[in-house]
Design a protein around this motif. Structure first.
Motif, PDB file in Angstrom:
ATOM      1  N   GLU A  14      99.879  27.351 -72.075  1.00 16.12           N
ATOM      2  CA  GLU A  14      99.081  27.139 -70.869  1.00 16.12           C
ATOM      3  C   GLU A  14      98.783  25.654 -70.690  1.00 16.12           C
ATOM      4  N   ALA A  15      98.432  24.990 -71.794  1.00 15.46           N
ATOM      5  CA  ALA A  15      98.148  23.550 -71.733  1.00 15.46           C
ATOM      6  C   ALA A  15      99.414  22.758 -71.419  1.00 15.46           C
ATOM      7  N   LEU A  16     100.546  23.190 -71.954  1.00 15.15           N
ATOM      8  CA  LEU A  16     101.822  22.535 -71.646  1.00 15.15           C
ATOM      9  C   LEU A  16     102.140  22.643 -70.159  1.00 15.15           C
ATOM     10  N   SER A  17     102.011  23.845 -69.616  1.00 18.62           N
ATOM     11  CA  SER A  17     102.294  24.048 -68.194  1.00 18.62           C
ATOM     12  C   SER A  17     101.379  23.209 -67.316  1.00 18.62           C
ATOM     13  N   ALA A  18     100.092  23.165 -67.676  1.00 24.37           N
ATOM     14  CA  ALA A  18      99.144  22.371 -66.898  1.00 24.37           C
ATOM     15  C   ALA A  18      99.470  20.884 -66.990  1.00 24.37           C
ATOM     16  N   SER A  19      99.848  20.424 -68.178  1.00 21.05           N
ATOM     17  CA  SER A  19     100.189  19.006 -68.360  1.00 21.05           C
ATOM     18  C   SER A  19     101.399  18.619 -67.528  1.00 21.05           C
ATOM     19  N   VAL A  20     102.336  19.543 -67.401  1.00 20.55           N
ATOM     20  CA  VAL A  20     103.524  19.316 -66.568  1.00 20.55           C
ATOM     21  C   VAL A  20     103.156  19.364 -65.089  1.00 20.55           C
ATOM     22  N   GLN A  21     102.376  20.359 -64.717  1.00 17.67           N
ATOM     23  CA  GLN A  21     102.020  20.551 -63.314  1.00 17.67           C
ATOM     24  C   GLN A  21     101.232  19.375 -62.754  1.00 17.67           C
ATOM     25  N   PHE A  22     100.352  18.798 -63.573  1.00 18.69           N
ATOM     26  CA  PHE A  22      99.482  17.728 -63.097  1.00 18.69           C
ATOM     27  C   PHE A  22      99.893  16.360 -63.639  1.00 18.69           C
ATOM     28  N   ALA A  23     101.171  16.200 -63.922  1.00 21.04           N
ATOM     29  CA  ALA A  23     101.676  14.907 -64.391  1.00 21.04           C
ATOM     30  C   ALA A  23     101.862  13.959 -63.217  1.00 21.04           C
ATOM     31  N   PRO A  24     101.386  12.726 -63.321  1.00 16.35           N
ATOM     32  CA  PRO A  24     101.682  11.737 -62.271  1.00 16.35           C
ATOM     33  C   PRO A  24     103.153  11.354 -62.332  1.00 16.35           C
ATOM     34  N   THR A  25     103.651  10.744 -61.284  1.00 17.93           N
ATOM     35  CA  THR A  25     105.083  10.474 -61.199  1.00 17.93           C
ATOM     36  C   THR A  25     105.568   9.511 -62.278  1.00 17.93           C
ATOM     37  N   ASP A  26     104.700   8.638 -62.796  1.00 19.97           N
ATOM     38  CA  ASP A  26     105.160   7.719 -63.845  1.00 19.97           C
ATOM     39  C   ASP A  26     105.364   8.434 -65.182  1.00 19.97           C
ATOM     40  N   CYS A  27     104.999   9.709 -65.228  1.00 20.03           N
ATOM     41  CA  CYS A  27     105.207  10.505 -66.446  1.00 20.03           C
ATOM     42  C   CYS A  27     106.384  11.474 -66.313  1.00 20.03           C
ATOM     43  N   TYR A  28     107.114  11.406 -65.208  1.00 19.93           N
ATOM     44  CA  TYR A  28     108.232  12.330 -65.013  1.00 19.93           C
ATOM     45  C   TYR A  28     109.282  12.252 -66.126  1.00 19.93           C
ATOM     46  N   PRO A  29     109.592  11.075 -66.682  1.00 23.60           N
ATOM     47  CA  PRO A  29     110.544  11.050 -67.804  1.00 23.60           C
ATOM     48  C   PRO A  29     110.076  11.889 -68.998  1.00 23.60           C
ATOM     49  N   MET A  30     108.780  11.888 -69.264  1.00 22.52           N
ATOM     50  CA  MET A  30     108.239  12.685 -70.364  1.00 22.52           C
ATOM     51  C   MET A  30     108.301  14.173 -70.027  1.00 22.52           C
ATOM     52  N   VAL A  31     108.033  14.495 -68.769  1.00 20.79           N
ATOM     53  CA  VAL A  31     108.133  15.887 -68.329  1.00 20.79           C
ATOM     54  C   VAL A  31     109.572  16.368 -68.441  1.00 20.79           C
ATOM     55  N   LEU A  32     110.510  15.514 -68.061  1.00 20.41           N
ATOM     56  CA  LEU A  32     111.929  15.847 -68.150  1.00 20.41           C
ATOM     57  C   LEU A  32     112.338  16.110 -69.588  1.00 20.41           C
ATOM     58  N   GLU A  33     111.889  15.260 -70.499  1.00 16.78           N
ATOM     59  CA  GLU A  33     112.206  15.437 -71.918  1.00 16.78           C
ATOM     60  C   GLU A  33     111.629  16.751 -72.449  1.00 16.78           C
ATOM     61  N   THR A  34     110.385  17.031 -72.084  1.00 15.27           N
ATOM     62  CA  THR A  34     109.739  18.273 -72.512  1.00 15.27           C
ATOM     63  C   THR A  34     110.473  19.490 -71.969  1.00 15.27           C
ATOM     64  N   THR A  35     110.897  19.428 -70.719  1.00 12.06           N
ATOM     65  CA  THR A  35     111.593  20.550 -70.094  1.00 12.06           C
ATOM     66  C   THR A  35     112.928  20.813 -70.774  1.00 12.06           C
ATOM     67  N   ASN A  36     113.634  19.758 -71.139  1.00  6.48           N
ATOM     68  CA  ASN A  36     114.885  19.932 -71.872  1.00  6.48           C
ATOM     69  C   ASN A  36     114.654  20.638 -73.210  1.00  6.48           C
ATOM     70  N   VAL A  37     113.563  20.281 -73.877  1.00  9.49           N
ATOM     71  CA  VAL A  37     113.218  20.953 -75.135  1.00  9.49           C
ATOM     72  C   VAL A  37     112.959  22.437 -74.893  1.00  9.49           C
ATOM     73  N   MET A  38     112.229  22.752 -73.815  1.00  8.68           N
ATOM     74  CA  MET A  38     111.938  24.145 -73.498  1.00  8.68           C
ATOM     75  C   MET A  38     113.216  24.930 -73.186  1.00  8.68           C
ATOM     76  N   LEU A  39     114.133  24.306 -72.443  1.00 12.76           N
ATOM     77  CA  LEU A  39     115.397  24.967 -72.117  1.00 12.76           C
ATOM     78  C   LEU A  39     116.232  25.222 -73.377  1.00 12.76           C
ATOM     79  N   GLN A  40     116.251  24.264 -74.284  1.00 18.02           N
ATOM     80  CA  GLN A  40     116.974  24.445 -75.540  1.00 18.02           C
ATOM     81  C   GLN A  40     116.377  25.580 -76.360  1.00 18.02           C
TER      82      GLN A  40
END
Length: 234
Positions: A120-146
């Protein structure tokens, strides 16, 4: 109060973590102050490594914190601004995401609903990430997909195994689908090579979760007219 999160008593630790969550929920403008935020983040980081009941409350506090800080920044957008490009958590979000992922790997994650709270905290952190954090969100999402892809090899020999399987896959799908909706088309395109490997057969006996994945994630890709994932999944 923040120092009490390191108290020897689990009851005290748990109470502090719960109070932090209540404060982050009700007074984000205070928590986000530069003189306060570093100490709060340190206390929450400590809380994530403590007993499951304490870590659970720390996860909930993070959920409240990321939303509150994002909304504060949103309230101060300029007349011509449409996106929150940065906020008080920008420099800390990457570490926070890594710590939350680590929580989902804890040996005691099945206790006190800790896994659900972490996702739940992961989803919220992704949902409310500012645009300068998109690279970190992208990295996290790749981990989730793997990890979704790896779910196909999870041994399921009992009802408890099945319950854990369901909880893990649901959490992963929730985080991925939130990220796909949040990211820009450029970042979503970068996810396609990994996402295309996540097929219904990867989920073994979890057909309902395959459907969830296709519904949530492929819908997110289709809004950017990226049909590769949907076509491969069918």
């Amino acid at each position: 109060m923040l120092q009490l999160v390191q108290d020897e008593s689990v009851i005290v630790q748990d109470s502090v973590a719960w109070m932090l969550g209540a404060i982050c929920d009700s007074f984000p403008e205070i928590v986000a102050q530069p003189s306060v935020l570093p100490a709060v983040l340190s206390a929450l980081d400590t809380g994530l490594s403590l007993e499951p009941r304490v870590a659970n409350n720390a996860c909930h506090a993070i959920t409240f914190l990321v939303e509150g800080v994002y909304e504060l920044a949103e309230d101060h957008l300029g007349a011509k601004e449409t996106e929150v490009t940065s906020n008080a958590l920008s420099s800390a979000l990457g570490t926070m995401l890594q710590r939350l992922i680590a929580v989902t790997d804890r040996d005691d994650v099945t206790e006190s609903n800790l896994r659900s709270a972490a996702f739940e905290a992961l989803s919220a952190s992704v949902q409310f990430a500012p645009t300068d954090c998109y690279p970190m969100v992208l990295e996290t999402t790749n981990v989730m997909l793997q990890r979704l892809q790896a779910c196909g090899s999870m041994p399921i020999n009992s009802q408890d195994d099945l319950r854990q399987y369901a909880e893990i896959v649901s959490g992963l799908i929730s985080t991925v689908s939130t990220a796909v909706r949040r990211l820009n088309v450029e970042e979503v395109r970068l996810l396609a090579p990994t996402a295309i490997q996540v097929r219904p057969k990867s989920f073994g006996l979890g057909a309902r979760f395959s459907a969830l994945f296709l519904c949530h994630v492929c819908h997110g890709f289709s809004k950017y007219h990226l049909t590769t994932v949907g076509s491969a999944a069918t």
